[in-house]
Design a protein around this motif. Structure first.
Motif, PDB file in Angstrom:
ATOM      1  N   UNK A 103       8.398   1.359   5.376  1.00 52.51           N
ATOM      2  CA  UNK A 103       7.527   2.100   4.507  1.00 52.51           C
ATOM      3  C   UNK A 103       8.298   3.407   3.674  1.00 52.51           C
ATOM      4  N   UNK A 104       9.454   3.686   4.418  1.00 51.81           N
ATOM      5  CA  UNK A 104      10.257   4.755   3.892  1.00 51.81           C
ATOM      6  C   UNK A 104      11.095   4.226   2.553  1.00 51.81           C
ATOM      7  N   UNK A 105      11.451   3.035   2.583  1.00 56.59           N
ATOM      8  CA  UNK A 105      12.249   2.445   1.465  1.00 56.59           C
ATOM      9  C   UNK A 105      11.291   2.083   0.628  1.00 56.59           C
ATOM     10  N   UNK A 106       9.928   1.792   0.692  1.00 54.16           N
ATOM     11  CA  UNK A 106       9.081   1.463  -0.457  1.00 54.16           C
ATOM     12  C   UNK A 106       8.771   2.803  -0.985  1.00 54.16           C
ATOM     13  N   UNK A 107       8.494   3.997  -0.344  1.00 55.62           N
ATOM     14  CA  UNK A 107       8.470   5.163  -0.936  1.00 55.62           C
ATOM     15  C   UNK A 107       9.491   5.562  -1.870  1.00 55.62           C
ATOM     16  N   UNK A 108      10.514   5.190  -1.548  1.00 56.75           N
ATOM     17  CA  UNK A 108      11.852   5.589  -2.315  1.00 56.75           C
ATOM     18  C   UNK A 108      11.999   4.893  -3.490  1.00 56.75           C
ATOM     19  N   UNK A 124       4.351  -4.889   0.234  1.00 58.39           N
ATOM     20  CA  UNK A 124       4.316  -4.932   1.437  1.00 58.39           C
ATOM     21  C   UNK A 124       5.594  -5.239   2.194  1.00 58.39           C
ATOM     22  N   UNK A 125       6.747  -5.154   1.398  1.00 58.80           N
ATOM     23  CA  UNK A 125       7.962  -5.719   1.797  1.00 58.80           C
ATOM     24  C   UNK A 125       8.778  -4.515   2.245  1.00 58.80           C
ATOM     25  N   UNK A 126       9.526  -4.564   3.235  1.00 62.09           N
ATOM     26  CA  UNK A 126      10.311  -3.537   3.835  1.00 62.09           C
ATOM     27  C   UNK A 126       9.701  -2.317   4.688  1.00 62.09           C
ATOM     28  N   UNK A 164       0.355   0.943  -3.504  1.00 58.81           N
ATOM     29  CA  UNK A 164      -0.473   0.623  -2.448  1.00 58.81           C
ATOM     30  C   UNK A 164       0.180  -0.357  -1.439  1.00 58.81           C
ATOM     31  N   UNK A 165      -0.033   0.368  -0.250  1.00 57.77           N
ATOM     32  CA  UNK A 165       0.958  -0.375   0.888  1.00 57.77           C
ATOM     33  C   UNK A 165       0.061  -0.778   1.939  1.00 57.77           C
ATOM     34  N   UNK A 166       0.185  -1.808   2.544  1.00 56.12           N
ATOM     35  CA  UNK A 166      -0.279  -2.035   4.036  1.00 56.12           C
ATOM     36  C   UNK A 166       1.032  -1.660   5.129  1.00 56.12           C
ATOM     37  N   UNK A 167       0.732  -1.129   5.973  1.00 56.46           N
ATOM     38  CA  UNK A 167       1.785  -0.331   6.888  1.00 56.46           C
ATOM     39  C   UNK A 167       2.431  -1.688   7.530  1.00 56.46           C
ATOM     40  N   UNK A 168       1.533  -3.019   7.864  1.00 54.59           N
ATOM     41  CA  UNK A 168       2.358  -3.934   8.372  1.00 54.59           C
ATOM     42  C   UNK A 168       1.641  -4.975   7.700  1.00 54.59           C
ATOM     43  N   UNK A 169       2.355  -6.304   7.739  1.00 55.54           N
ATOM     44  CA  UNK A 169       1.590  -7.638   7.218  1.00 55.54           C
ATOM     45  C   UNK A 169       0.916  -8.265   8.093  1.00 55.54           C
TER      46      UNK A 169
END
Length: 465
Positions: free
Chosen positions: A410-415, A406-408, A376-381
């Motif tokens: 969004x593409x890196x979080x997906x990876x 919520x760090x970095x 689960x990610x927020x796009x921005x903090x």
């Protein structure tokens, strides 16, 4: 001194991702390590737990004819005399006179002459084959420097007692099966089970392997998922076939292993254990080649018969319907959890070339066993996005391990989630604040779709549970 392990390149990839992403760590690493010991990190522990939970559900909860047990690791030493482990639980050992490396003779021959090259050979025949082959020591490279092969008992000894004078020499159990056999009478009397029925158990076992190797495939401390299925003599062949098919189907339909990576191998007569009338191994194609994953054995009435003889207890089953007593025959599906772990990671591992030229590393776990179910990610903090994302995280937490990040970018979080095998990701963006929808990304296809927040839990439950 042990043989230094060299890893196949594909196995190196598995070892690397396991360490890098917190699945498996070298044991006692900050003290320089301890040979052949491993610690399972946060994601490894989750994967192990999910595999155990799935096995218990399929082999106990969904069957009327199987119950569970959790027996002690420490057993009366007479148990191992009765079972034959004290006298027969041996591997052939040779030593290199030059470098003192200890080597398992049968595996050494198989490394040089091919699979099953040592099957059925006596110690004397192994000695002759090693002399004729004049093979080099795998550690120092010298030839013709090996001792004669001898039996090496695989059980770990320890002491049981408050002081050295009164301590009793006992063993760490080399298998969980005997704890089931010695409790057969207790289970029958307390649960009123009727033949045929099974007793299942998950637990640690310990074997002082001569050549512990190939990452977590062969270790001295390992976990087993075993079941002993008790049946009337004369029906064991039918039940043996049933459990072979049941186990094969479970690996593909529940764990999600690919059919082309598993095979069934029946033991030849000379391979059979002294107590077995038939054994089939389900083998998996690991990075180093085909290896035993699951053994299904028809153990006859040997174990209960031996424990009745050595203990003096009547362990016969009383069939009240037909008014007869007999020692049941047993079919045993015995699965190594650590080997299943390695097979599951190996089967899931993939590297993909993307349209932009990048390489994506992904673990395609079945959602049922994936260590993290949803990211689960927020796009921005900022601007209320983290608060909405954390609320979604809390609502999904009952489905299993859910990860908030919520760090970095969004593409890196997906990876990162791809590389730990998370099947779904949810992204909360600015549109979410207005229309109560979020972006759901599929790990395997990388497709994204908008979905109402209120529909998330039921949607994921259909895939995960």
């Amino acid at each position: 001194m042990e043989k230094k392990e060299t890893l196949d390149s594909s196995l190196k990839d598995i070892v690397s991702v396991c360490k890098r992403r917190g699945f498996v760590y070298p044991g006692s690493e900050i003290y320089g390590g301890l040979s052949n010991t491993f610690d399972y990190g946060p994601y490894g522990a989750e994967l192990l737990h999910n595999l155990k939970r799935l096995w218990w559900k399929s082999f106990v909860h969904l069957r009327e004819d199987v119950v569970g047990l959790d027996s002690s690791i420490l057993l009366n030493p007479k148990v191992w005399e009765a079972s034959g482990h004290v006298s027969n639980f041996n591997d052939p050992l040779i030593d290199c006179k030059n470098c003192k490396a200890r080597i398992r003779a049968d595996k050494f021959l198989e490394d040089h002459k091919g699979e099953n090259a040592a099957t059925g050979l006596t110690l004397e025949q192994m000695n002759e084959a090693i002399k004729v082959g004049n093979y080099p020591c795998p550690n120092c490279g010298n030839r013709g420097t090996f001792t004669e092969a001898r039996d090496f008992n695989l059980m770990f000894q320890t002491s049981h007692g408050a002081n050295a004078e009164d301590a009793q020499e006992i063993y760490l159990r080399p298998e969980t099966a005997q704890g089931i056999f010695i409790n057969f009478k207790n289970v029958v009397s307390t649960t009123r089970r009727k033949i045929p029925f099974g007793i299942a158990q998950i637990g640690k076992s310990f074997r002082n392997e001569i050549m512990a190797r190939q990452f977590v495939f062969r270790t001295r401390e390992f976990e087993q998922m075993e079941m002993e299925y008790f049946c009337e003599p004369g029906t064991q062949k039918e039940w043996f076939s049933h459990w072979v098919e049941y186990c094969m189907n479970w690996l593909t339909e529940q764990v999600g292993l690919r059919k082309e990576n598993i095979r069934l191998r029946e033991h030849e007569k000379e391979e059979l254990s002294f107590y077995s009338e038939a054994t089939s191994d389900i083998e998996y194609k690991y990075g180093f080649g085909w290896g035993e994953l699951w053994g299904i054995a028809s153990r006859t009435d040997y174990d209960l018969g031996q424990h009745e003889k050595f203990s003096g207890e009547d362990l016969k089953y009383h069939d009240q319907v037909n008014n007869k007593k007999y020692i049941p025959y047993v079919v045993e599906p015995a699965l190594g959890l650590n080997r299943l772990f390695l097979a599951t990671v190996t089967d899931a591992y993939a590297e993909e070339k993307l349209a932009d030229g990048e390489t994506r590393t992904v673990l395609r776990f079945s959602p049922k066993v994936a260590p993290v179910k949803v990211g689960v990610f927020p796009l921005m903090k900022k601007d209320g996005l983290p608060e909405m994302a954390r609320k979604i995280y809390s609502e999904l937490a009952s489905l299993g391990s859910i990860e908030y990040d919520d760090g970095g970018a969004i593409g890196k979080r997906y990876r990162r989630q791809d590389e730990i095998g998370t099947p779904f990701c949810v992204t909360v963006d600015y549109d979410s604040l207005n229309d109560q929808t979020v972006t759901v990304r599929d790990r395997d296809s990388m497709n994204q779709e908008r979905m109402p927040i209120q529909a998330l839990k039921s949607h994921f439950a259909n895939h995960i549970l």
